[in-house]
Motif scaffolding. Structure first.
Motif, PDB file in Angstrom:
ATOM      1  N   VAL A  37       0.838  -1.184   0.000  1.00 33.72           N
ATOM      2  CA  VAL A  37       0.000   0.000   0.000  1.00 33.72           C
ATOM      3  C   VAL A  37       0.880   1.244   0.000  1.00 33.72           C
ATOM      4  N   ASN A  38       0.457   2.257  -0.724  1.00 35.68           N
ATOM      5  CA  ASN A  38       1.170   3.532  -0.776  1.00 35.68           C
ATOM      6  C   ASN A  38       1.311   4.121   0.626  1.00 35.68           C
ATOM      7  N   GLU A  39       2.401   4.850   0.867  1.00 35.79           N
ATOM      8  CA  GLU A  39       2.654   5.403   2.204  1.00 35.79           C
ATOM      9  C   GLU A  39       1.672   6.510   2.583  1.00 35.79           C
ATOM     10  N   LEU A  40       0.838   6.970   1.646  1.00 37.07           N
ATOM     11  CA  LEU A  40      -0.162   7.983   1.957  1.00 37.07           C
ATOM     12  C   LEU A  40      -1.420   7.389   2.587  1.00 37.07           C
ATOM     13  N   CYS A  41      -1.472   6.055   2.707  1.00 34.84           N
ATOM     14  CA  CYS A  41      -2.617   5.369   3.310  1.00 34.84           C
ATOM     15  C   CYS A  41      -2.137   4.443   4.421  1.00 34.84           C
ATOM     16  N   THR A  42      -3.012   4.200   5.385  1.00 36.21           N
ATOM     17  CA  THR A  42      -2.724   3.242   6.442  1.00 36.21           C
ATOM     18  C   THR A  42      -3.722   2.098   6.348  1.00 36.21           C
ATOM     19  N   VAL A  43      -3.255   0.885   6.661  1.00 34.01           N
ATOM     20  CA  VAL A  43      -4.098  -0.307   6.587  1.00 34.01           C
ATOM     21  C   VAL A  43      -4.167  -0.920   7.972  1.00 34.01           C
ATOM     22  N   ALA A  44      -5.359  -1.350   8.362  1.00 34.79           N
ATOM     23  CA  ALA A  44      -5.542  -1.992   9.663  1.00 34.79           C
ATOM     24  C   ALA A  44      -6.440  -3.211   9.503  1.00 34.79           C
ATOM     25  N   LEU A  45      -6.092  -4.284  10.228  1.00 36.68           N
ATOM     26  CA  LEU A  45      -6.890  -5.511  10.237  1.00 36.68           C
ATOM     27  C   LEU A  45      -7.480  -5.669  11.627  1.00 36.68           C
ATOM     28  N   GLU A  46      -8.815  -5.537  11.739  1.00 31.38           N
ATOM     29  CA  GLU A  46      -9.496  -5.652  13.025  1.00 31.38           C
ATOM     30  C   GLU A  46     -10.761  -6.484  12.848  1.00 31.38           C
ATOM     31  N   ASP A  47     -10.970  -7.468  13.698  1.00 33.21           N
ATOM     32  CA  ASP A  47     -12.190  -8.285  13.718  1.00 33.21           C
ATOM     33  C   ASP A  47     -12.512  -8.878  12.346  1.00 33.21           C
ATOM     34  N   ASN A  48     -11.504  -9.426  11.673  1.00 30.36           N
ATOM     35  CA  ASN A  48     -11.678 -10.058  10.362  1.00 30.36           C
ATOM     36  C   ASN A  48     -12.177  -9.067   9.303  1.00 30.36           C
ATOM     37  N   GLU A  49     -11.857  -7.795   9.452  1.00 29.28           N
ATOM     38  CA  GLU A  49     -12.187  -6.763   8.480  1.00 29.28           C
ATOM     39  C   GLU A  49     -10.957  -5.888   8.258  1.00 29.28           C
ATOM     40  N   ILE A  50     -10.736  -5.499   7.008  1.00 24.50           N
ATOM     41  CA  ILE A  50      -9.612  -4.638   6.670  1.00 24.50           C
ATOM     42  C   ILE A  50     -10.162  -3.245   6.396  1.00 24.50           C
ATOM     43  N   SER A  51      -9.532  -2.235   7.000  1.00 27.09           N
ATOM     44  CA  SER A  51      -9.934  -0.854   6.740  1.00 27.09           C
ATOM     45  C   SER A  51      -8.723  -0.072   6.235  1.00 27.09           C
ATOM     46  N   VAL A  52      -8.977   0.811   5.284  1.00 30.49           N
ATOM     47  CA  VAL A  52      -7.936   1.649   4.696  1.00 30.49           C
ATOM     48  C   VAL A  52      -8.308   3.093   4.978  1.00 30.49           C
ATOM     49  N   LYS A  53      -7.328   3.878   5.430  1.00 29.42           N
ATOM     50  CA  LYS A  53      -7.576   5.287   5.734  1.00 29.42           C
ATOM     51  C   LYS A  53      -6.441   6.135   5.173  1.00 29.42           C
ATOM     52  N   PRO A  54      -6.737   7.363   4.730  1.00 29.92           N
ATOM     53  CA  PRO A  54      -5.664   8.241   4.268  1.00 29.92           C
ATOM     54  C   PRO A  54      -4.894   8.801   5.465  1.00 29.92           C
ATOM     55  N   VAL A  55      -3.606   9.107   5.243  1.00 26.47           N
ATOM     56  CA  VAL A  55      -2.775   9.657   6.319  1.00 26.47           C
ATOM     57  C   VAL A  55      -3.207  11.079   6.642  1.00 26.47           C
ATOM     58  N   ASN A  56      -3.494  11.860   5.610  1.00 25.74           N
ATOM     59  CA  ASN A  56      -3.962  13.232   5.806  1.00 25.74           C
ATOM     60  C   ASN A  56      -5.042  13.526   4.768  1.00 25.74           C
ATOM     61  N   ASN A  57      -5.490  14.768   4.698  1.00 22.87           N
ATOM     62  CA  ASN A  57      -6.592  15.125   3.805  1.00 22.87           C
ATOM     63  C   ASN A  57      -6.096  15.741   2.497  1.00 22.87           C
ATOM     64  N   SER A  58      -4.871  15.434   2.102  1.00 24.86           N
ATOM     65  CA  SER A  58      -4.340  16.006   0.869  1.00 24.86           C
ATOM     66  C   SER A  58      -4.927  15.301  -0.346  1.00 24.86           C
ATOM     67  N   LYS A  59      -4.862  15.940  -1.500  1.00 23.60           N
ATOM     68  CA  LYS A  59      -5.400  15.386  -2.739  1.00 23.60           C
ATOM     69  C   LYS A  59      -4.726  14.058  -3.114  1.00 23.60           C
ATOM     70  N   PRO A  60      -3.378  13.950  -3.076  1.00 21.12           N
ATOM     71  CA  PRO A  60      -2.760  12.662  -3.417  1.00 21.12           C
ATOM     72  C   PRO A  60      -3.154  11.533  -2.456  1.00 21.12           C
ATOM     73  N   ALA A  61      -3.297  11.838  -1.176  1.00 25.76           N
ATOM     74  CA  ALA A  61      -3.672  10.807  -0.203  1.00 25.76           C
ATOM     75  C   ALA A  61      -5.091  10.324  -0.457  1.00 25.76           C
ATOM     76  N   ARG A  62      -5.991  11.244  -0.763  1.00 31.49           N
ATOM     77  CA  ARG A  62      -7.373  10.850  -1.060  1.00 31.49           C
ATOM     78  C   ARG A  62      -7.458  10.087  -2.375  1.00 31.49           C
ATOM     79  N   SER A  63      -6.558  10.400  -3.320  1.00 34.43           N
ATOM     80  CA  SER A  63      -6.540   9.676  -4.593  1.00 34.43           C
ATOM     81  C   SER A  63      -6.113   8.227  -4.396  1.00 34.43           C
ATOM     82  N   MET A  64      -5.143   7.991  -3.524  1.00 35.76           N
ATOM     83  CA  MET A  64      -4.638   6.642  -3.280  1.00 35.76           C
ATOM     84  C   MET A  64      -5.565   5.814  -2.386  1.00 35.76           C
ATOM     85  N   TRP A  65      -6.424   6.473  -1.636  1.00 36.35           N
ATOM     86  CA  TRP A  65      -7.277   5.824  -0.655  1.00 36.35           C
ATOM     87  C   TRP A  65      -8.220   4.798  -1.291  1.00 36.35           C
TER      88      TRP A  65
END
Length: 177
Positions: A37-65
């Motif tokens: 995953v691109n460094e502009l996003c964070t990935v978390a695995l909780e309760d058998n579900e994967i969630s992806v979130k942007p690091v900040n609210n910048s345009k490139p981070a939201r594009s990669m999300w």
């Protein structure tokens, strides 16, 4: 806000997922895939579900999300069910056959074309005018299908060429006398 990115990805039964920093590994009955995953996003695995979130609210981070979330969802779908694309050959004398690991195509040129199957992609020819491409990686299957189709794309007057099975070829009217 990304509507696609906000959705969590449920992990299907029979699939094991390992999230190590930015690397997501998925192992299922059909095989194993890995995505970084691109460094502009964070990935978390909780309760058998994967969630992806942007690091900040910048345009490139939201594009990669949304793209990162979709790539992970496609990866989980691929290790449980294979992706397939079907191509049809339309035209007199157009035929396809497998010669070893390569696809041999006669497309009306003065020579035959050999297309080697990429790693992780299986190509089959159930009929001489039909090509079935399958694999667990959606991107590789689509790329192989697009490369084969590009060798003789369908033309709009008679519809001759290589087309996807579910593709509609818009026909044009020919010259009038």
């Amino acid at each position: 806000m990304s509507r696609i990115g906000k959705k969590v990805i449920p992990v299907p039964g029979g699939v094991t997922v390992n999230v190590d920093g930015q690397t997501v590994n998925a192992r299922g009955p059909k095989g194993e895939l890995k995505f970084v995953v691109n460094e502009l996003c964070t990935v978390a695995l909780e309760d058998n579900e994967i969630s992806v979130k942007p690091v900040n609210n910048s345009k490139p981070a939201r594009s990669m999300w949304g793209m990162s979330r979709t790539r992970i969802a496609n990866m989980l779908e691929g290790v449980t069910n294979e992706y397939t694309k079907t191509l049809e050959l339309v035209g007199v004398g157009y035929r396809a056959q497998m010669k070893g690991a390569a696809l041999n195509l006669a497309l009306g040129y003065s020579h035959e074309i050999d297309y080697p199957a990429p790693d992780g992609v299986k190509i089959a020819t159930p009929k001489p005018t039909e090509i079935v491409i399958s694999g667990i990686d959606k991107q590789k299957v689509g790329q192989a299908a697009a490369e084969i189709r590009a060798m003789r794309p369908p033309e709009p007057y008679k519809g001759k060429g290589i087309k996807y099975a579910d593709e509609y070829i818009f026909r044009k009217e020919g010259k009038k006398k």
